[in-house]
Design an enzyme around this catalytic site. Structure first.
Site, mmCIF file in Angstrom:
data_model
loop_
_atom_site.group_PDB
_atom_site.id
_atom_site.type_symbol
_atom_site.label_atom_id
_atom_site.label_comp_id
_atom_site.label_asym_id
_atom_site.label_seq_id
_atom_site.Cartn_x
_atom_site.Cartn_y
_atom_site.Cartn_z
ATOM 1 C CG HIS A 461 -1.707 -1.275 1.381
ATOM 2 N ND1 HIS A 461 -1.786 -1.961 2.581
ATOM 3 C CD2 HIS A 461 -2.422 -1.991 0.484
ATOM 4 C CE1 HIS A 461 -2.523 -3.040 2.411
ATOM 5 N NE2 HIS A 461 -2.912 -3.085 1.149
ATOM 6 N N GLY A 494 -3.269 5.944 -6.338
ATOM 7 C CA GLY A 494 -2.830 6.010 -4.951
ATOM 8 C C GLY A 494 -1.937 7.186 -4.632
#
Length: 524
Positions: A461, A494
């Site tokens: 992530h 992201g």
């Protein structure tokens, strides 16, 4: 947007992950001519490898002619796991689609720009519908062990099944589209094989080719795979009002065939590693007006990945979906059991006993001591019959605020510490939880060798690098995802995330991209 027939497309979207797929569909729905450029390949269920030992089909290493969908990227401060292919990270992620806690929306990094919890609420609803979010209906061996851990720690109510994007029909039974009134593709029920992250071979995972990209194609968008963008140039010097020329090269060919198209607008959606790296290159030549904040504000979810191996060979941890349950261990942290399908034991080559220490010398000493004190257990752990079947991977995440900066220098694309605490492979809480879990299943805890030797943590992530701000002195994009300094240019991936969600960010990337695309009016 200026109307013109002189461009090849109205918008070119660079990347096809959770942000790019949203942009492709919503722009096509509004009547725009859309081209999606994706570096990776198209994947059908039958194309995915049966295990991650099939490295050419699993790993993305073009230099070795490995054109898979999973990429490992190594930096000074972190090792990054990411997806490559039509559908981006949805091909390899663990299906989990949670909404972050309120602290994420109120983070000082972006709270001054909007009431994000209120602003994003309708777009989270849309994203959940499009991605088919539902509750995991079945707990397996690893999930039940986590539930026992919660009970022993006195927090049983903090354990729950995950919210995931998986179709839970009858296992492997083909049915008409269950999500969009029959207008979507046929689907098959999940058989709980644990193979979500090595590519779902049974058409049960709600990857983006089953929803956003499927309907983008139905609305006229074109998706061009195996095309890596290397330049974006304003058509009239730095006057971006006339549009852009986007250049790409073939990503799966040594011949490096090239091409280009013109467009009125560009959406960067290649993920942090794709978008930030490309924009840093372009700032040096084609797009010099990009904000000087480019590359700042990079975060991880402060993860720790720990394997617990049942060297007695009594348990099967491979069954279930990739992540079927979650335990909130405190207000800022949680623990999830991660599954791989039986036979997918490639990771065993990179594992070592879990040891902590202030430097590599101390850690090597502890590692050698562990092997000498427990030679039989260490041997049986490393050479267990089926690593994926006997190993429960534990994913620990927390919302620590530390920031990195990505830069381009003499040695290419790299990381620096910007502020706060750098991501660390050594979190006492994670170690204590893993040891408790290991006692419950009578197993042994191990970690990646890069953590033991180099102290570098691993993350799936990676976020930030093109964060939001009121102006170019504060961020790279505004609150509506528009790039400062250029017209009709957006970032939807992201890299736009401007705070630490502490959970899988896929749903949030989708919701923010839905909001950004809602601000663009229909084509006149």
């Amino acid at each position: 947007m200026t109307e013109t027939g002189s461009h090849d497309y109205d918008y070119i979207v660079i990347g096809s992950g959770f942000g790019g797929s949203v942009a492709a569909l919503r722009l096509a729905e509004k009547g725009y001519r859309v081209l999606v450029l994706e570096k990776g390949r198209w994947w059908k269920p039958e194309d995915f490898p049966k295990s991650n030992w099939n490295l050419p089909r699993w790993l993305w290493l073009p230099g070795l002619r490995f054109y898979g969908f999973f990429r490992l990227s190594f930096f000074r401060h972190v090792t990054v796991l990411s997806g490559v292919g039509v559908g981006g990270g949805s091909l390899v992620y663990a299906n989990t689609l949670p909404v972050p806690d309120r602290s994420f929306f109120q983070s000082p990094g972006w709270a001054h720009l909007a009431d994000w919890e209120k602003e994003l609420e309708p777009f989270y609803r849309t994203a959940r519908h499009m991605l088919g979010v539902t509750t995991n209906p079945r707990l397996e061996e690893g999930d039940r062990a986590l539930q026992r851990l919660a009970e022993e720690r006195g927090i049983p109510k903090k354990f729950r099944p995950t919210e995931v994007g998986v179709f839970f029909g009858e296992p492997e039974e083909v049915v008409p589209d269950p999500y969009f009134g029959g207008k979507g593709p046929e689907r098959s029920g999940c058989n709980f094989c644990g193979g979500c992250m090595t590519g779902c071979r049974y058409n049960a995972k709600n990857s983006l080719d089953k929803n956003y990209l499927y309907f983008a194609l139905r609305h006229g968008a074109k998706i061009q795979a195996e095309s890596e963008v290397y330049d974006v140039l304003p058509l009239d010097g730095q006057d971006s009002s006339r549009g852009y020329r986007v250049k790409w090269r073939r990503s799966t060919s040594f011949g490096k065939r090239t091409g280009s198209s013109t467009c009125q607008g560009v959406v960067f959606a290649g993920g942090v590693l794709g978008t930030v790296n490309l924009l840093l290159k372009l700032k040096q030549r084609s797009l010099p007006r990009l904000s000087d904040r480019l590359g700042y504000g990079v975060r991880t979810n402060s993860e720790s990945l720990i394997g617990v191996t049942d060297y007695h060979r009594r348990r099967d941890f491979s069954r279930g979906i990739a992540i079927g349950s979650i335990l909130h261990t405190d207000p800022h942290s949680h623990l999830e059991p991660v599954h791989y399908a039986a036979g997918s034991g490639f990771w065993r080559l990179l594992m070592s006993p879990m040891v902590h220490g202030r430097n590599v010398g101390v850690r090597l000493g502890k590692l050698l001591g562990e092997l000498l004190r427990h030679p039989v257990v260490s041997w049986r752990t490393y050479f267990v019959d089926d690593w994926a079947k006997r190993t429960q991977i534990l994913l620990f995440m927390r919302t620590t605020e530390g920031k990195l900066r990505f830069v381009r220098g003499w040695f290419g694309f790299g990381s620096r510490l910007e502020s706060g605490q750098a991501p660390t492979a050594f979190m006492p809480e994670a170690k204590e939880l893993a040891e408790h879990y290991a006692r419950l299943v009578d197993g042994k805890a191990t970690v990646l060798l890069t953590e033991t030797l180099l102290g570098i943590p691993t993350t799936a992530h990676i976020l930030g690098g093109c964060i939001m701000g009121r102006n170019a002195h504060e961020g790279v994009i505004d609150r509506d995802n528009r790039v400062f300094g250029y017209r009709n240019m957006y970032v939807c991936d992201g890299s736009m995330i401007s705070a630490n969600p502490g959970v899988n960010p896929s749903l949030t990337i989708t919701a923010l991209s839905e909001r950004a695309m809602s601000k663009i009016p229909p084509r006149r």
